[in-house]
Scaffold this active site. Sequence first.
Site, PDB file in Angstrom:
ATOM      1  N   ARG A 117       0.729  -1.404   0.028  1.00  0.00           N
ATOM      2  CA  ARG A 117       0.155   0.402   0.135  1.00  0.00           C
ATOM      3  C   ARG A 117       0.546   1.247  -0.231  1.00  0.00           C
ATOM      4  O   ARG A 117       1.791   1.054   1.097  1.00  0.00           O
ATOM      5  CB  ARG A 117      -0.698   0.192   0.993  1.00  0.00           C
ATOM      6  CG  ARG A 117      -1.605   0.939   1.300  1.00  0.00           C
ATOM      7  CD  ARG A 117      -3.083   1.019   1.817  1.00  0.00           C
ATOM      8  NE  ARG A 117      -3.814   2.240   2.229  1.00  0.00           N
ATOM      9  CZ  ARG A 117      -4.593   2.797   3.170  1.00  0.00           C
ATOM     10  NH1 ARG A 117      -4.161   2.904   4.222  1.00  0.00           N
ATOM     11  NH2 ARG A 117      -5.072   3.855   2.639  1.00  0.00           N
ATOM     12  N   LEU A 118       0.514   2.260  -0.761  1.00  0.00           N
ATOM     13  CA  LEU A 118       0.871   3.740  -0.829  1.00  0.00           C
ATOM     14  C   LEU A 118      -0.118   4.588  -0.787  1.00  0.00           C
ATOM     15  O   LEU A 118      -1.485   4.262  -1.266  1.00  0.00           O
ATOM     16  CB  LEU A 118       1.791   3.922  -2.495  1.00  0.00           C
ATOM     17  CG  LEU A 118       1.363   5.522  -2.258  1.00  0.00           C
ATOM     18  CD1 LEU A 118       3.635   5.784  -1.469  1.00  0.00           C
ATOM     19  CD2 LEU A 118       2.026   5.688  -3.648  1.00  0.00           C
ATOM     20  N   ALA A 119      -0.432   5.082   0.940  1.00  0.00           N
ATOM     21  CA  ALA A 119      -1.629   5.651   1.302  1.00  0.00           C
ATOM     22  C   ALA A 119      -1.665   7.064   0.802  1.00  0.00           C
ATOM     23  O   ALA A 119      -1.456   8.009   1.146  1.00  0.00           O
ATOM     24  CB  ALA A 119      -2.062   5.772   3.152  1.00  0.00           C
ATOM     25  N   VAL A 120      -3.063   6.653   0.407  1.00  0.00           N
ATOM     26  CA  VAL A 120      -3.209   8.088  -1.006  1.00  0.00           C
ATOM     27  C   VAL A 120      -4.562   9.258  -0.223  1.00  0.00           C
ATOM     28  O   VAL A 120      -4.563  10.126  -0.225  1.00  0.00           O
ATOM     29  CB  VAL A 120      -3.100   8.071  -2.338  1.00  0.00           C
ATOM     30  CG1 VAL A 120      -3.341   9.889  -2.980  1.00  0.00           C
ATOM     31  CG2 VAL A 120      -1.535   7.832  -2.935  1.00  0.00           C
ATOM     32  N   VAL A 121      -5.037   8.043  -0.199  1.00  0.00           N
ATOM     33  CA  VAL A 121      -6.990   8.291   0.682  1.00  0.00           C
ATOM     34  C   VAL A 121      -7.397   7.151   1.459  1.00  0.00           C
ATOM     35  O   VAL A 121      -6.892   6.095   1.625  1.00  0.00           O
ATOM     36  CB  VAL A 121      -8.426   8.590  -0.675  1.00  0.00           C
ATOM     37  CG1 VAL A 121      -7.826   9.654  -1.412  1.00  0.00           C
ATOM     38  CG2 VAL A 121      -8.031   7.046  -1.032  1.00  0.00           C
TER      39      VAL A 121
ATOM     40  N   GLY B 263      -4.940   2.086  -8.404  1.00  0.00           N
ATOM     41  CA  GLY B 263      -5.395   3.143  -9.160  1.00  0.00           C
ATOM     42  C   GLY B 263      -6.075   4.148  -8.641  1.00  0.00           C
ATOM     43  O   GLY B 263      -6.361   4.396  -7.271  1.00  0.00           O
TER      44      GLY B 263
END
Length: 561
Positions: free
Chosen positions: A49-53, A76
Amino acid sequence: MCGIWALFGSDECLSVQCLSAMKIAHRGPDAFRFENVNGFTNCCFGFHRLAVVDQLYGMQPIRIKKFPYLWLCYNGEIYNFKQLQKQFGFDYQTLVDGEVILHLYNRGGIEQTASMLDGVFAFILLDTANRKVFLARDTYGVRPLFKVLTDDGFLGVCSEAKGLINLKHSTSLCSKVEPFLPGHYEVLDLKPSGKVASVELVKFHSCKDEPLHAACDTVEALPSGFDLETVKSNIRILFENAVRKRLMAHRRIGCLLSGGLDSSLVAAVLLKLMKEININYPLQTFAIGMENSPDLLAARKVAAHIGSEHHEVILNTEEGIQAIEEVIFSLETYDITTIRASIGMYLVSKYIRKKTDSVVIFSGEGSDELTQGYIYFHKAPSPEEAAEESERLLKELYLFDVLRADRTTAAHGLELRVPFLDHRFTSYYLSLPAELRIPKNGIEKYLLRLSFEDSNLLPKEILWRPKEAFSDGIASVKKSWFSILQDYIDQQVDDLLLEKAAEKYPFNPPKTKESYYYRQIFEKHYSGRSSWLPHYWMPRWVKATDPSARTLKHYKSATQE
């Protein structure tokens, strides 16, 4: 931007197989989860995971109480998840944009789901109640997806091929790892054994067609007709909308800025919209190049005009050459122009990750293909043939520029956003008469430039700056990046090796020492998988032996004018 990985019907111990999932750990540096599927002991999901939201509930596979039989692993951003919620009355349980995939599927099945998503995506959806597995990928393949399916029904899926090539199985997997086609979804039956059988592969969207989700877009019906003022206005409205919807992020936004038309337009519109919605930090822009290279000088001018917090990364020859092998490993290709252009992008991404807190990175990819920006379009025999070539390039983006943009940024845990590949924007641009879209007065992308001429977004000399290939613009005018690379490689590859290249590499045989050198490195990491690249990227309608724009007669650097 994340890394997704899943296996169905594995013969081998999953704890051994999951080591392959770690090959894509760079795509999601914030968290990792490995989860078995209830009732199917040989099926599992892996997620980086790359936490963006939604920092709290964003882990995957996503499962919600309403649909306990659905498992979703996706990479995405779905930009219209709020509009879809409003239109269909969905009751979301998280803030994750991808949750909408579960609701759409429950409401109308996989065809409607894939067609209604406005965004970039690659996903694996498991329905244990109906014993189905679904794979899908966005129209241009902005988000990557690879799969392997053996004759006996073992399925592996991953964001990058490197997460599949070392899987263990009773039968050979070697030649079967392949990219999943953009704009398609696949339906597979899940057997009680955990193995799968492919039922159908369906193309759900073509780049020329207005997307189904346009009906619930924030920009409603546009004025029709092809008079120039209407067209210019529509282009501005749709491009601004493309940038606006991509502002969705809980992490800091930045922008790559080469000083060329595409990245400059993105940066200028992005900064304007960030101010409008009161984002309370300055936009960081990033340029890379050798001292006083055309790109650095132009980017400096743009940054000063728009008022961004500008960062320059000075590329030295040695650093660029040393990065070649890791770049090829990241890319999973041996295409010449892709590798050349990737070195600068890889190094600037490395800088962004180490030196700043920008994570969501905007860029100008897709514009050259859509708006006929390559120099060789000047040689197109007719507007119709130019339009056909534009569509061909867009369909192959996932093999070239989009691949480069994803892998070089993902290698450093960044998420790329590409507004020029917005579905609504591209379908409108491709619907315009072929004659309107061709280069005019010796200038490529004429219509795009003209559309923004009175906007004051950019200095005139940038708006009308001639095309520079990224791999050329980062070097000095006197000596281009590709000739610097060739000088070094000439010393590394013996003439005799090149003479016998076709024997050693019969598929896409290298014709130059440079391509031989890249192929050697590719084969070291991905032996026997040369079919991932069906052909080299090369200009059309000209007798080119090298993909660089600087080798074409039409090319003229702005500094030589």
